[in-house]
Design an enzyme around this catalytic site. Sequence first.
Site, PDB file in Angstrom:
ATOM      1  N   CYS A 169      44.932 -10.315  35.663  1.00  0.00           N
ATOM      2  CA  CYS A 169      44.000 -11.102  34.844  1.00  0.00           C
ATOM      3  C   CYS A 169      43.081 -11.990  35.669  1.00  0.00           C
ATOM      4  O   CYS A 169      41.967 -12.304  35.262  1.00  0.00           O
ATOM      5  CB  CYS A 169      44.769 -11.948  33.844  1.00  0.00           C
ATOM      6  SG  CYS A 169      46.049 -12.963  34.595  1.00  0.00           S
ATOM      7  N   HIS A 190      41.133 -18.370  32.827  1.00  0.00           N
ATOM      8  CA  HIS A 190      41.182 -18.489  34.281  1.00  0.00           C
ATOM      9  C   HIS A 190      39.775 -18.760  34.795  1.00  0.00           C
ATOM     10  O   HIS A 190      38.841 -17.981  34.538  1.00  0.00           O
ATOM     11  CB  HIS A 190      41.702 -17.193  34.906  1.00  0.00           C
ATOM     12  CG  HIS A 190      43.156 -16.920  34.664  1.00  0.00           C
ATOM     13  ND1 HIS A 190      44.015 -17.826  34.098  1.00  0.00           N
ATOM     14  CD2 HIS A 190      43.921 -15.816  34.952  1.00  0.00           C
ATOM     15  CE1 HIS A 190      45.240 -17.300  34.035  1.00  0.00           C
ATOM     16  NE2 HIS A 190      45.206 -16.080  34.539  1.00  0.00           N
TER      17      HIS A 190
END
Lengths: 349, 349, 349, 349
Positions: D148, D241
């Site tokens: 990810c 993120h």
Amino acid sequence: MEKIKVGVLGATGSVGQRFIQLLENHPYFTVTHLAASEKSAGQTYGEVMKSRWKISSDIPAYAKDIIITLPNPEVTKGVQLVFSGLDASIAGEVETAYAEAGVMVLSNSKNHRMVPNVPILSAEVNAHHLDVLQAQKTKGKIITNSNCTIMGVTISLKPLMDAFGLKSVMLFSMQAISGAGYPGVPTMDILGNVVPYIGGEEDKAEVEPQKCLGTVEAGIIKPAGFKISAHCNRVPVFDGHTVCVSVSFDKKPKKEEILKVWADFQGEPQKLGLPFAPNQAILYREENDRPQPRLDLETGRGMTTVVGRLREDPILDWKWVVLSHNTIRGAAGAAILNAELLYKKGFFN
Amino acid sequence: MEKIKVGVLGATGSVGQRFIQLLENHPYFTVTHLAASEKSAGQTYGEVMKSRWKISSDIPAYAKDIIITLPNPEVTKGVQLVFSGLDASIAGEVETAYAEAGVMVLSNSKNHRMVPNVPILSAEVNAHHLDVLQAQKTKGKIITNSNCTIMGVTISLKPLMDAFGLKSVMLFSMQAISGAGYPGVPTMDILGNVVPYIGGEEDKAEVEPQKCLGTVEAGIIKPAGFKISAHCNRVPVFDGHTVCVSVSFDKKPKKEEILKVWADFQGEPQKLGLPFAPNQAILYREENDRPQPRLDLETGRGMTTVVGRLREDPILDWKWVVLSHNTIRGAAGAAILNAELLYKKGFFN
Amino acid sequence: MEKIKVGVLGATGSVGQRFIQLLENHPYFTVTHLAASEKSAGQTYGEVMKSRWKISSDIPAYAKDIIITLPNPEVTKGVQLVFSGLDASIAGEVETAYAEAGVMVLSNSKNHRMVPNVPILSAEVNAHHLDVLQAQKTKGKIITNSNCTIMGVTISLKPLMDAFGLKSVMLFSMQAISGAGYPGVPTMDILGNVVPYIGGEEDKAEVEPQKCLGTVEAGIIKPAGFKISAHCNRVPVFDGHTVCVSVSFDKKPKKEEILKVWADFQGEPQKLGLPFAPNQAILYREENDRPQPRLDLETGRGMTTVVGRLREDPILDWKWVVLSHNTIRGAAGAAILNAELLYKKGFFN
Amino acid sequence: MEKIKVGVLGATGSVGQRFIQLLENHPYFTVTHLAASEKSAGQTYGEVMKSRWKISSDIPAYAKDIIITLPNPEVTKGVQLVFSGLDASIAGEVETAYAEAGVMVLSNSKNHRMVPNVPILSAEVNAHHLDVLQAQKTKGKIITNSNCTIMGVTISLKPLMDAFGLKSVMLFSMQAISGAGYPGVPTMDILGNVVPYIGGEEDKAEVEPQKCLGTVEAGIIKPAGFKISAHCNRVPVFDGHTVCVSVSFDKKPKKEEILKVWADFQGEPQKLGLPFAPNQAILYREENDRPQPRLDLETGRGMTTVVGRLREDPILDWKWVVLSHNTIRGAAGAAILNAELLYKKGFFN
């Protein structure tokens, strides 16, 4: 059907931003007037808000090109209603001026809340308080929202009061930082911390519920007679006020009676099918660790009052936990629901 | 004077780490015995804790070379007292075994708390409860700490109960995540959130204070008769439990009477000058937004109960806010203070 | 030995509070002069700070009765040195005025940092930069701290530069909110969030290290020639700036060479035994998840630079993580250490 | 058109929950098979998840009555595709078993990612990597998502690599806690803290992008040849993120060239109009403090990669900031987009 033209006062602030977000594509209302302070007046909303928009979605396209003005009822050109997110320091005077100019004012400020012929309107709770509006001498009328902290609490109390009578309500709040607006709470004060004090909040929490749950007598609102004690606390939560309540009743109900009253509760918004009305005004969650802001805040698009943990109280009768979304149900969303109620009740013919 | 040899049970856990930190250079006690589970037994504390020590200071040098054993009173070689931070799942049995072997046990677990001849000792509050120890049949005696949530509350209540009599106590806690140990609360559950539930906590909070504030009659502790209702909540605070309380008294005091009672309060630890006794057991802060974990937690090296916001309660008599350090005053520090009391009272001659 | 009288400019701000806390019982200095804005001037520090003190310990007793004045070198009565925590908007002028009046000025502001004969003094790194002070024409001299973000970074680089030569430094910071002062960062901006931007910070981070690590030539400081790129980010941490760095050297060292250089590093403060000097200027932690603000911030009472995770970099030569306490090592503590260096070097005879 | 029957492996975990949420009312796929561990097998998804569902919306009605089974391709009854959110400890074996049984497997685990004929498929970036599937010997094929952390980074790099050639990429991540699943990161480790280490993450971040951006040669994927260095950090953010990158190119572009390449970028999903494709694969924000998780995470329903702060880098060529939603774009949403690509490419005829 042509839509009603509406304005937003305090359009650049936290509550103002919520109004602008929530009013996008509203079936009854179209925003044509945005008012803010001198710093912003004369510029388009899009320019001004480029780096000040604090909601996690883009500024609605409809608002970007509206030129912000100073709050002034004379420039409103056909606006029949304003949603006010003005700060209490100026809301009193400005809102009165709009009402005098014939505009309906839906206020989130405390200034007029305790005037006997100004309702603290919570559409599910006290739609009948609209009866006092005729006693206001201005052509436009002022209608207020309650303080965000007690919004969910009064909704959870309303059907219980009707069924069992209320004697005493202790409430302990854990309030989100968005309730203080922007810039609001400095991070140094609240990160990894709680602050057991919010200026003026307990005073409001100890008088507004009685008025909100009061009766109309002789054209004014007579507060309900139950007692309230409030402990108000700030916690590091973004949105969502969680309130623990302990309550005693005139006639102590059984647990299943309370649950049934909540499950059956339908206010005017539900009966009238208002666009912002949640299907369920009150949702009881069975899990023992709910409601929580993170998991339950968006219930009913932020308009449902979520309740949980109903259990007996060793001192008063029953205790439970209430969560409501402070900037939607406790502010902008509630005012829009109130405006929808006015619309359906024929205030804009 | 030679120091008393002591042990720490559950030495690798959160409470165990606090014991090891706080006992460094203690004037009465020297740690010679560290017990933990099979995972750690046989290795030195320094090795085992290299990546598990969670306090923001280094592992005390004295502890690093001690070889961890399984909890077993037979290996204790001269240990006269153990501080137990064991989990409730095994604390009952293990603590009893130590007591049977003649070792004094200072427990932080709930297992023995409600046994009538086991004190929930809070040195400022109920030093006289030590009188029931002789009724325990084991050679060593078991003494427990109260649940961390009610620790500061009972201290703030003790002198008021003595002066004015207690009728009812409503308490609403906002509890730190360290109270759940390590790994404890998952971040996904509490970051930017509050959880209005802590398993088993309200049950403890509604019975332990009456025992802690009870009287000794016929060799056992008779709980005080006031009523308590508790709402327990988890908040994203590292250390420090903040509790809002509303209280009614047999005889309602004036504000200045309460403040004087708190200011004058001296427990046995203060009178005896115990090393871990804070100068002031209770500190009242005048500022309207205190106590707060971030600013007040270290008061009296974490051993003072900090109180603030005393004001009248519209339902009961008075309300205020209490803060205490849950892993120091509410756990390891309190147990050490209790052990110091035992020492001064001649239990180790 | 009589102590040197010192003052704190900007005494009510975040950095000012740290100075007042850290200077309590200082062996060389005694605070007699506190300056702040008109809002506070004329009142005692104790009164003014009652609700504004933001450090989790009480206001030191010595400071409470000092009457705050406006910053004005004429009222200083014997003050030989001032620590300045003034905001950049006024620091330039005020600090110059003090220097002209013969007072040594230890500044935390950026205003004079890039003047060639004003050192960015970091006592372990460039004590020899004091040689340029004689080139300042004022009687008192101005000495600055570096920006807090690069403080630990330059300390970790200094002995490596001396041993292996520096070519390029990429740095990526995760900076604490206390670095923005009070009220500083609004909670709505940073709770559960990161902000990949701090105004002006990257500019400072890309020029100050070269000056700090530069050489003295012809009475002025000549910046070192290596290249720097900085990414500066704000994170929801209270105190402690964590910086990831990737570095290439003139001559790539081996891992053990780097570790040895760090372990052996002793600056002037260590050699002179200055009171605020940490035993170890640089501490390398072996654990793979360190340094962390929560666990390592207090190392060396906040004065040690904590380093970890040294590993090869696939693009440059080596990478590691640096933590330093931004309001102690990166501000007030560093300035006090600098003042101690001046004291020992005979600047106050 | 009849919908394709699909399953979710690891249905009770964090990624599994996202799959179940996002697949509600999917136009191509209908979920009929939910697999989890023995603890849950045999019960309905609704029962099992009552207190384990961690997404702030209710469990979709369609999933509540599905009976969970153990992962076992023999019980799948017509399922042509499974989305796997299995933990790496078992994903390898189980996913292979499904593929052998003829089921297409869309995996979020690292187990098969580095096998040369298993694509790390990112639909906008490397749709042509589907060509290697025929080299897999099983009847069903295994297709993986990238880690990810690098998902958004590789998307922002892809069109730049095509236009200007890539030499070196330095990346510094600030990763959300949801990336660690549930219970995942203990609150004691991350509240008010950052942790400059995530086990195994930098290893993945330094090899997967080259494969993801590689070419197909002789039926296998040949990694691209640029260099990467990664610093991976955990921060107290729920989802999202944020990655700072510094990049050097074969041929350094101008700023406006980069912006144009991003603005013009259209991958296969955009060209094919896949249901989960965001209108813009890459959105560049002009504000200097963006992207931020709180404000930008929901862009394109969590599927858009949001980029900002493009500026020159003093060491490499350019630097910028990338945000992507780690559990949508970086996990479940990306896998669904990949499955949609398979569907449109005719893999289910």
